[in-house]
Design a protein around this motif. Sequence first.
Motif, PDB file in Angstrom:
ATOM      1  N   PRO A 256      67.822  33.829  77.414  1.00  0.00           N
ATOM      2  CA  PRO A 256      69.209  33.478  77.752  1.00  0.00           C
ATOM      3  C   PRO A 256      70.175  34.617  77.401  1.00  0.00           C
ATOM      4  N   ILE A 257      71.144  34.828  78.265  1.00  0.00           N
ATOM      5  CA  ILE A 257      72.119  35.900  78.066  1.00  0.00           C
ATOM      6  C   ILE A 257      73.182  35.431  77.080  1.00  0.00           C
ATOM      7  N   PRO A 258      73.397  36.180  75.987  1.00  0.00           N
ATOM      8  CA  PRO A 258      74.418  35.779  75.019  1.00  0.00           C
ATOM      9  C   PRO A 258      75.802  35.663  75.672  1.00  0.00           C
ATOM     10  N   ALA A 259      76.609  34.778  75.125  1.00  0.00           N
ATOM     11  CA  ALA A 259      77.948  34.556  75.672  1.00  0.00           C
ATOM     12  C   ALA A 259      78.771  35.842  75.592  1.00  0.00           C
ATOM     13  N   GLY A 260      79.389  36.175  76.663  1.00  0.00           N
ATOM     14  CA  GLY A 260      80.267  37.340  76.730  1.00  0.00           C
ATOM     15  C   GLY A 260      79.557  38.629  77.063  1.00  0.00           C
ATOM     16  N   LEU A 261      78.196  38.652  76.988  1.00  0.00           N
ATOM     17  CA  LEU A 261      77.498  39.903  77.258  1.00  0.00           C
ATOM     18  C   LEU A 261      77.615  40.285  78.732  1.00  0.00           C
ATOM     19  N   ALA A 262      77.536  39.301  79.617  1.00  0.00           N
ATOM     20  CA  ALA A 262      77.652  39.612  81.045  1.00  0.00           C
ATOM     21  C   ALA A 262      79.011  40.213  81.351  1.00  0.00           C
ATOM     22  N   ARG A 263      80.089  39.641  80.759  1.00  0.00           N
ATOM     23  CA  ARG A 263      81.417  40.195  81.009  1.00  0.00           C
ATOM     24  C   ARG A 263      81.520  41.606  80.441  1.00  0.00           C
ATOM     25  N   THR A 264      80.912  41.828  79.291  1.00  0.00           N
ATOM     26  CA  THR A 264      80.957  43.166  78.684  1.00  0.00           C
ATOM     27  C   THR A 264      80.297  44.198  79.582  1.00  0.00           C
ATOM     28  N   LEU A 265      79.130  43.839  80.116  1.00  0.00           N
ATOM     29  CA  LEU A 265      78.425  44.784  80.983  1.00  0.00           C
ATOM     30  C   LEU A 265      79.159  44.975  82.304  1.00  0.00           C
ATOM     31  N   ASP A 266      79.762  43.875  82.810  1.00  0.00           N
ATOM     32  CA  ASP A 266      80.519  44.007  84.053  1.00  0.00           C
ATOM     33  C   ASP A 266      81.703  44.956  83.886  1.00  0.00           C
ATOM     34  N   SER A 267      82.237  45.052  82.666  1.00  0.00           N
ATOM     35  CA  SER A 267      83.418  45.893  82.447  1.00  0.00           C
ATOM     36  C   SER A 267      83.075  47.368  82.297  1.00  0.00           C
ATOM     37  N   GLN A 268      81.779  47.674  82.237  1.00  0.00           N
ATOM     38  CA  GLN A 268      81.395  49.070  82.067  1.00  0.00           C
ATOM     39  C   GLN A 268      81.489  49.801  83.409  1.00  0.00           C
ATOM     40  N   PRO A 269      82.210  50.904  83.465  1.00  0.00           N
ATOM     41  CA  PRO A 269      82.320  51.640  84.736  1.00  0.00           C
ATOM     42  C   PRO A 269      81.002  52.287  85.177  1.00  0.00           C
ATOM     43  N   SER A 270      80.099  52.470  84.232  1.00  0.00           N
ATOM     44  CA  SER A 270      78.831  53.118  84.585  1.00  0.00           C
ATOM     45  C   SER A 270      77.788  52.130  85.095  1.00  0.00           C
ATOM     46  N   LEU A 271      78.143  50.820  85.149  1.00  0.00           N
ATOM     47  CA  LEU A 271      77.188  49.806  85.591  1.00  0.00           C
ATOM     48  C   LEU A 271      77.744  49.040  86.779  1.00  0.00           C
ATOM     49  N   ARG A 272      76.819  48.575  87.629  1.00  0.00           N
ATOM     50  CA  ARG A 272      77.198  47.753  88.784  1.00  0.00           C
ATOM     51  C   ARG A 272      76.238  46.560  88.832  1.00  0.00           C
ATOM     52  N   ARG A 273      76.854  45.339  88.749  1.00  0.00           N
ATOM     53  CA  ARG A 273      76.005  44.151  88.711  1.00  0.00           C
ATOM     54  C   ARG A 273      75.293  43.939  90.046  1.00  0.00           C
ATOM     55  N   LEU A 274      73.979  43.583  89.942  1.00  0.00           N
ATOM     56  CA  LEU A 274      73.183  43.251  91.122  1.00  0.00           C
ATOM     57  C   LEU A 274      72.865  41.771  91.192  1.00  0.00           C
ATOM     58  N   SER A 275      72.633  41.145  90.045  1.00  0.00           N
ATOM     59  CA  SER A 275      72.332  39.708  90.037  1.00  0.00           C
ATOM     60  C   SER A 275      72.596  39.164  88.653  1.00  0.00           C
ATOM     61  N   LEU A 276      72.807  37.823  88.611  1.00  0.00           N
ATOM     62  CA  LEU A 276      73.060  37.152  87.341  1.00  0.00           C
ATOM     63  C   LEU A 276      72.763  35.670  87.511  1.00  0.00           C
ATOM     64  N   SER A 277      71.910  35.136  86.642  1.00  0.00           N
ATOM     65  CA  SER A 277      71.602  33.707  86.656  1.00  0.00           C
ATOM     66  C   SER A 277      71.162  33.287  85.274  1.00  0.00           C
ATOM     67  N   GLU A 278      71.233  31.962  84.998  1.00  0.00           N
ATOM     68  CA  GLU A 278      70.879  31.461  83.674  1.00  0.00           C
ATOM     69  C   GLU A 278      69.386  31.556  83.411  1.00  0.00           C
ATOM     70  N   THR A 279      68.586  31.384  84.452  1.00  0.00           N
ATOM     71  CA  THR A 279      67.129  31.392  84.276  1.00  0.00           C
ATOM     72  C   THR A 279      66.511  32.761  84.481  1.00  0.00           C
ATOM     73  N   GLY A 280      67.111  33.557  85.351  1.00  0.00           N
ATOM     74  CA  GLY A 280      66.529  34.864  85.661  1.00  0.00           C
ATOM     75  C   GLY A 280      67.153  36.019  84.938  1.00  0.00           C
TER      76      GLY A 280
END
Length: 933
Positions: free
Chosen positions: A849-873
């Motif tokens: 499971p992804i810790p709370a707030g980690l997805a938002r933290t990674l989304d805010s990084q200019p060097s990263l681009r989100r490809l997918s996000l889900s609770e199970t995957g």
Amino acid sequence: MSRPYVTAIVVAHDGARWLGETLRGLASQSRRPDRVAGVDHGSRDGSADLLAQTLGSGSLISLPRSTGFGEAVAQALEKLPPVPSPGGRDEWIWLLHDDCAPDRRALEALLTAAAHDPKAAVLGPKLRDWLDRRRLLELGVTVGRTGRRDTGLEPREFDQGQHDGTREVLSVSTAGMLIRRDVWEQVGGLDPFFPLFRDDLDLCWRVRNAGHKVLSVTSAVAWHAEAAARRRRRIAVSGDHPRRLDRRNAIFVVLANLPFWPMWWALLRNVVGSAFRTLLFVVSKQPANALDEVVAMGSVLAHPFRLVRARRARHHGRKKGYRRIKRLMTPRGAAYRRLTDMVQSFLAGQAPLDSAGRHHQQQQAAEDEYAVVPADTGAVKRFLSRPGVVLMLALTAVAAVAERSLLGGERLGGGALVPVTGGAADLWAFYTEGFHDVGLGSTDWAPPYVAVLAIASTLAFGKTWLAVSVLLLGSVPLAGATAYLATRHVIPAVPARAWAAGTYALLPVATGAVAAGRLGTAVVFVLVPAYASLTATLVSAERRRARRTAWALGLLLAVGTAFVPLVYPLYAVLGVLAAVAFRHAIVSMAIALAVPVALLFPWLAELATDPGRFLLEAGLNDPTLVDASPAPESLPALSPGGPGLPPFWVTAGLLVAALAALLMRRQRVIVAIGWGTALYGMLAAVLVSRVTVAGVRVWPGVPLAFAGAGLVVLVGLTAHRLSELRVGGGPRRLGAGVVVAVAFSTPLLAAGFWVVNGVRGPLVRDAPDVLPALAAARTTQGERTLVIKGSSFTVLHGRTPLLGESELPVASEARTRIGAAAQGLIGGRGGDAAALAESGIAMVAVAPPIPAGLARTLDSQPSLRRLSLSETGGGVWALTEPVTRVPAQPVSVLHTPWLLAQGALVLVMALLAAPGRRSPEEAEAPAPALAGA
């Protein structure tokens, strides 16, 4: 009917030591032959003079020394023309070897049986052994498609009338054979191509194809020395070795007389069977027998036209006669029984069994290798009723029920076990490659247990999951089997052996290793009884056997050390103590301890640079798998801590029985050795459990396996002495009963608890893929993915890692740089994306499971681009920085030569460890020292 006319022919060749009794038996017949001829071919021991004195010089025919038996009989019949046969009077030929003494009523019984069956053309007596007059040799002979003779008798079976009666058989021996002369001439007599061995089988086969019967008449008795087959005299008719000649003739007879399609199937079976037997002879260090097998098969294959001519001469009635002969041949299942017997005897440290499924006795050391006994239709039933087999089947059933949650999955993994992927070819490639393009890349040696798993996977038809399942999930029944076999010379009582094996197999170490996915501990747990057994043999056997045992022990130590390096120092201490106590075993023990070092040297040298790794084992080192503060009673109860372990009271019975042994007045040495081993294992477990390596406490499972083995053998050996506690009655008698009850309860309680609760631990049958499918699909060759799980991370290269890949050491500088970059991303500080890109990392994946707030933290990084996000995957982000491909690192020039040397060393050591032909001294060797202590 008219009285039949009998011509007796006695053939002699250097047989004076037996010929006198043979001639006396001939002269004392209740129904004497009408004429007698003696044939001597080149005897040098006075056989010709003895024949002339007994039969008269006019009845003696002298032939060259190289004359075969069939040719000798043919020469005699040429000088003895057929007698007139008015009124249906038949002439019969009675063949006698110089080492075959007939009973006084033998000829009368044969003729009586012939008179009762007009179709009988060949009749043979019951043959008993010349020296042991009670032992049966033959009551007719049959043969299998591979040419193996089948007498229908058990090894060294005594004649108690159990086989009496006249019966139809495929063949009878020429020793005492009675054959009608017209049938002899019809089929052409004995084939001169067979100077010795199998000429009788060929003749009888042709007689049956001609529509006649071959009978075994047990009321006729003769005693046969089998001098030629047992090499009690020199054979001059052929330059071939007797065994080689017999084997060649056996193959040739079958191929010459079978119909066309059965002949091709028999040829294939003989080629494959000969190759296997040759390999077994080579491995068991019997080069002469291996050469005989090769030359015999090669002699048949190298002369195809000779076989074609023989088949043409036997074409008459072959197909029609085969329908009748087929029912008299050895059943097909007998070949598999013989193969099983050969392998079992080989693994038991004995010479490969001969075709009879028996070992040569001392008085028959040179007996024909291919004189065999028949297949036993009750063999399977007897096999399944053996205590060891019953025990293993019971443990297998217990394990199958307890592991019900782990069976039938797609990917076994969890705990210390990396999800099992790939096949044997992948493991071989990983082990042999110089640069491992996994993680951040490595030129270190692959863990040697990968080679062991590659071999096991190859044997499992290339399926790694099957090999791992057998070794891990099947570790309980396998440990029970090795413990039962290992104690066969140590614990004489079968019930005590079964109890000891079952108790050892169900110790908490085993169930804990399965629950936590500890493949290394599971393998070592299976090997520990073998270590104990081989050590006992090494210190008690004579020199040659001790050396052979030392090589075998060294190889098994190398296997255990490859999975759990701690095995080597643990055993080395015990081995040195054993060598000191038994000084004659110093060299053998030195060999055993040197073999693992020689085989695992490059890898062990790398471990020496980081000694803490000696305390780790194969697989992942997860801190959640070890109890940070184990209970005080856990180690004395042989419980190493962690998931899947039973409560204290399950193994309490074993401790009580072991403590009771301290009160016994006898077998003090056994008690001292057993408790000494147990205390040594427990002390080692206490020490290693307090050590932390790479932030993970060491699991003390292997030391407790040593301790458990010591206690189990101790109780098994002293169980019959519990009666001492019953003397005097009262509390002592009650105490003895309680000890027996609690000791017996240990395996039952352990099995019951395991079955009821099942496997409770991180090991699952459907382990999730460590690398998200999207990341695996989007990464190209040379690109890597940084996988973050909690506070830890790993770097993957386009796929889930194979077994052993995650254990490759990573350069501290590179790991520190990637760790700092990962922590920067997780902490929202931007991280060093350039450092990731320079290391070939193109994506960042977060395991659920992804810790709370980690997805938002990674989304805010200019060097990263989100490809997918889900609770199970989980989530997958791609780096925006261009990726620098990591070039392959230079490989040590010693890598490939060492792999070749390592393979050669394994082969040589396996040959040195392989059992050879046992000498009489070995066969009579006493049991290991522990049993008689």
